[in-house]
Design a protein around this motif. Structure first.
Motif, PDB file in Angstrom:
ATOM      1  N   GLU A  77      -3.628  -7.160  -0.741  1.00  0.00           N
ATOM      2  CA  GLU A  77      -2.837  -6.152  -0.035  1.00  0.00           C
ATOM      3  C   GLU A  77      -3.552  -4.800  -0.107  1.00  0.00           C
ATOM      4  OE1 GLU A  77      -0.431  -6.841   1.714  1.00  0.00           O
ATOM      5  OE2 GLU A  77       0.481  -8.695   0.982  1.00  0.00           O
ATOM      6  N   HIS A  78      -3.706  -4.163   1.031  1.00  0.00           N
ATOM      7  CA  HIS A  78      -4.437  -2.899   1.069  1.00  0.00           C
ATOM      8  C   HIS A  78      -3.568  -1.721   1.520  1.00  0.00           C
ATOM      9  CE1 HIS A  78      -8.287  -4.653   0.079  1.00  0.00           C
ATOM     10  NE2 HIS A  78      -8.122  -5.553   1.018  1.00  0.00           N
ATOM     11  N   TRP A  79      -2.265  -1.981   1.720  1.00  0.00           N
ATOM     12  CA  TRP A  79      -1.411  -0.859   2.119  1.00  0.00           C
ATOM     13  C   TRP A  79      -1.273   0.108   0.941  1.00  0.00           C
ATOM     14  CZ3 TRP A  79      -0.812  -0.398   7.031  1.00  0.00           C
ATOM     15  CH2 TRP A  79      -0.688  -1.525   7.848  1.00  0.00           C
ATOM     16  N   ASN A  80      -1.594   1.359   1.139  1.00  0.00           N
ATOM     17  CA  ASN A  80      -1.431   2.375   0.097  1.00  0.00           C
ATOM     18  C   ASN A  80      -0.081   3.076   0.180  1.00  0.00           C
ATOM     19  OD1 ASN A  80      -3.949   2.020  -1.140  1.00  0.00           O
ATOM     20  ND2 ASN A  80      -4.943   3.234   0.458  1.00  0.00           N
ATOM     21  N   LEU A 100       4.027  -1.230   2.926  1.00  0.00           N
ATOM     22  CA  LEU A 100       3.912  -2.466   2.159  1.00  0.00           C
ATOM     23  C   LEU A 100       5.223  -3.243   2.196  1.00  0.00           C
ATOM     24  CD1 LEU A 100       2.175  -4.205   0.281  1.00  0.00           C
ATOM     25  CD2 LEU A 100       3.002  -2.836  -1.641  1.00  0.00           C
ATOM     26  N   MET A 101       6.353  -2.549   2.114  1.00  0.00           N
ATOM     27  CA  MET A 101       7.652  -3.202   2.189  1.00  0.00           C
ATOM     28  C   MET A 101       7.852  -3.849   3.559  1.00  0.00           C
ATOM     29  SD  MET A 101      11.465  -1.538   1.815  1.00  0.00           S
ATOM     30  CE  MET A 101      11.406  -0.905   3.499  1.00  0.00           C
ATOM     31  N   TYR A 102       7.496  -3.105   4.620  1.00  0.00           N
ATOM     32  CA  TYR A 102       7.596  -3.688   5.962  1.00  0.00           C
ATOM     33  C   TYR A 102       6.754  -4.955   6.077  1.00  0.00           C
ATOM     34  CZ  TYR A 102       9.819   0.635   7.628  1.00  0.00           C
ATOM     35  OH  TYR A 102      10.666   1.695   7.826  1.00  0.00           O
ATOM     36  N   GLN A 103       5.547  -4.913   5.499  1.00  0.00           N
ATOM     37  CA  GLN A 103       4.654  -6.068   5.537  1.00  0.00           C
ATOM     38  C   GLN A 103       5.313  -7.275   4.878  1.00  0.00           C
ATOM     39  OE1 GLN A 103       1.412  -6.265   6.718  1.00  0.00           O
ATOM     40  NE2 GLN A 103       0.945  -8.311   5.943  1.00  0.00           N
ATOM     41  N   HIS A 104       5.857  -7.098   3.681  1.00  0.00           N
ATOM     42  CA  HIS A 104       6.473  -8.205   2.951  1.00  0.00           C
ATOM     43  C   HIS A 104       7.711  -8.722   3.683  1.00  0.00           C
ATOM     44  CE1 HIS A 104       4.503  -6.882  -1.103  1.00  0.00           C
ATOM     45  NE2 HIS A 104       3.682  -7.549  -0.313  1.00  0.00           N
ATOM     46  N   GLU A 105       8.527  -7.794   4.188  1.00  0.00           N
ATOM     47  CA  GLU A 105       9.732  -8.206   4.910  1.00  0.00           C
ATOM     48  C   GLU A 105       9.373  -9.022   6.151  1.00  0.00           C
ATOM     49  OE1 GLU A 105      12.049  -4.841   5.909  1.00  0.00           O
ATOM     50  OE2 GLU A 105      12.982  -4.647   3.918  1.00  0.00           O
ATOM     51  N   THR A 106       8.376  -8.548   6.884  1.00  0.00           N
ATOM     52  CA  THR A 106       7.966  -9.235   8.115  1.00  0.00           C
ATOM     53  C   THR A 106       7.454 -10.631   7.814  1.00  0.00           C
ATOM     54  OG1 THR A 106       7.394  -7.131   9.142  1.00  0.00           O
ATOM     55  CG2 THR A 106       6.449  -9.106  10.121  1.00  0.00           C
TER      56      THR A 106
END
Length: 452
Positions: free
Chosen positions: A424-427, A432-438
């Motif tokens: 994971e490279h979101w800083n 990062l939360m949007y990424q995991h939720e999606t």
């Protein structure tokens, strides 16, 4: 006895709408059964949770399992040589000339290093079998001519328990029947060559060249794998004589023709006739879309030919057609990373194979079809065969070629050899939360849509 137990496996070539349970004992598939629905078991680890090769109960979460990829045409000896062998014009002619000039300066150790790097890259991407062509240039003399072959055979031996490597020296038989040079060729075969290779369209007398290569194959009971008509000129057609010799010598299912570029610009009726005869002779074919799109058509103006052979027509004829990497970061092809999914995507683009069935053909062109060309035993996902496979973080063939998944888990004979996990490279925490939720919602949506 070691056991590997997989749940919720997607086998898109078997039944893309179902999930499967797979049990592997020691190194072979013992049980492959269709599940009634998505199964949840607390004692099974997810792929993301794997932390060692000893984890034996795995929930594959609906991800795709494919038999190990098979790269039917590579040049391990040339790979990663671009820094020392430039190609300013981007033409095949300059690549050949420049590589020949530099060859005396390559040591066995350097070639072995480059070949090992490429083979390990291929394995990490899911390739478990490679057929590599190796330069064997007689004019360079005895001190140089065996270097590439020695280096690649060393890599083959070192990696034999991890990846199958078949080595095909490229022979250009001397015109004057030089006894000394013929002895070198026979020595090369005895060193461990797995077949007879060459590029007869480059010879002054291609029929004599083809006759000689078939004679060597008969004498040493080896298959033949040739570079064939790698040219934009439709009048370059050694394929005709190769078909004739295959029929005469009864070499059915023992000849492979790579490139076949001149079929593309050839007059339609002649090309289709050749392809029909090639299929009848049971000659296999390999398309190399990366290198051929890069090298061919360099002198065209206006509409530029792309150089790739007639993929649709060969598939429709019933001939076995594979797609392969060819060259990796060398003067013949400056790109690539020994990843057959990348090659598959290029093939899909150039051949307009974007439908679900078309993409399944692409998968077969990097798995089942090249396995047939290499005469691999115990290949495939079926009970009793060796369990060499790659798990991809994708839930369909469309998903594979849309995302070219980075996350891959490579198994050889039931043993996990390599796993690549996406970092994971979101800083930004919100992103990062949007990424995991999606990802979580998408996974649930896909399961409900396909398997429940």
């Amino acid at each position: 006895m070691s056991q590997l137990h997989l749940l919720n496996v997607c086998l898109p070539l078997e039944d893309p709408g179902s999930l499967f349970e797979i049990i592997i004992n020691d190194d072979r598939y013992e049980k492959i059964t269709k599940q009634p629905s998505y199964l949840q078991r607390e004692d099974f680890k997810t792929l993301e949770a794997l932390n060692s090769s000893s984890d034996s109960f795995i929930d594959c979460q609906g991800y795709v399992l494919l038999p190990g990829f098979v790269d039917a045409h590579m040049h391990l000896d040339k790979a990663y040589s671009l820094s020392k062998v430039p190609n300013a014009s981007g033409t095949l002619q300059e690549a050949v000339i420049n590589y020949r000039k530099q060859s005396p300066h390559f040591t066995v150790e350097e070639i072995e290093y480059r070949a090992m790097k490429t083979a390990l890259n291929a394995l990490s991407h899911g390739t478990t079998a490679i057929r590599t062509h190796v330069n064997f240039e007689l004019p360079l003399g005895e001190d140089v001519v065996f270097r590439a072959l020695t280096a690649v055979l060393n890599v083959k031996e070192k990696l034999k328990q991890y990846i199958t490597i078949q080595v095909i020296p490229m022979f250009l038989l001397p015109d004057d029947d030089s006894k000394r040079e013929l002895e070198w060729i026979e020595q090369a075969i005895k060193m461990g060559a797995d077949g007879i290779g060459g590029a007869p369209h480059l010879a002054e007398n291609h029929e004599k060249q083809i006759d000689g290569l078939f004679s060597l194959a008969e004498k040493y009971d080896k298959p033949i794998d040739l570079h064939v008509d790698e040219s934009d000129d439709p009048n370059v057609c050694t394929l005709d004589y190769i078909i004739q010799k295959t029929m005469e010598r009864q070499f059915h299912n023992r000849v492979v023709a790579g490139h076949l570029c001149s079929l593309a610009p050839m007059e339609q009726e002649k090309a289709l006739s050749l392809i029909e005869r090639m299929a009848a002779a049971q000659i296999g074919a390999v398309t190399l879309p990366g290198a051929n799109m890069y090298l061919q058509g360099r002198f065209d103006q206006g509409i530029v030919r792309r150089g790739v052979t007639r993929i649709h027509e060969i598939l429709q004829s019933g001939a076995t057609l594979a797609a392969a990497s060819d060259n990796v970061h060398d003067p013949f092809h400056p790109f690539g990373k020994a990843d057959l999914l990348q090659i598959g995507l290029l093939t899909a683009y150039v051949a307009h194979l974007g439908s679900g069935e078309g993409l399944k053909q692409i998968i077969r062109m990097i798995t089942e079809y090249p396995a047939k060309l290499l005469n691999l035993k115990n290949y495939g996902v079926r009970c009793g065969t060796k369990a060499s496979f790659v798990l991809l973080k994708a839930r369909s063939v469309e998903d594979i070629f849309t995302n070219l998944p980075v996350e891959r888990y490579v198994f050889r004979n039931g043993k996990l050899l390599y796993q690549s996990k996406k970092a994971e490279h979101w800083n930004d925490r919100q992103l990062l939360m949007y990424q995991h939720e999606t990802e979580s919602r998408y996974a649930k949506f896909e399961r409900n849509l396909q398997y429940v």
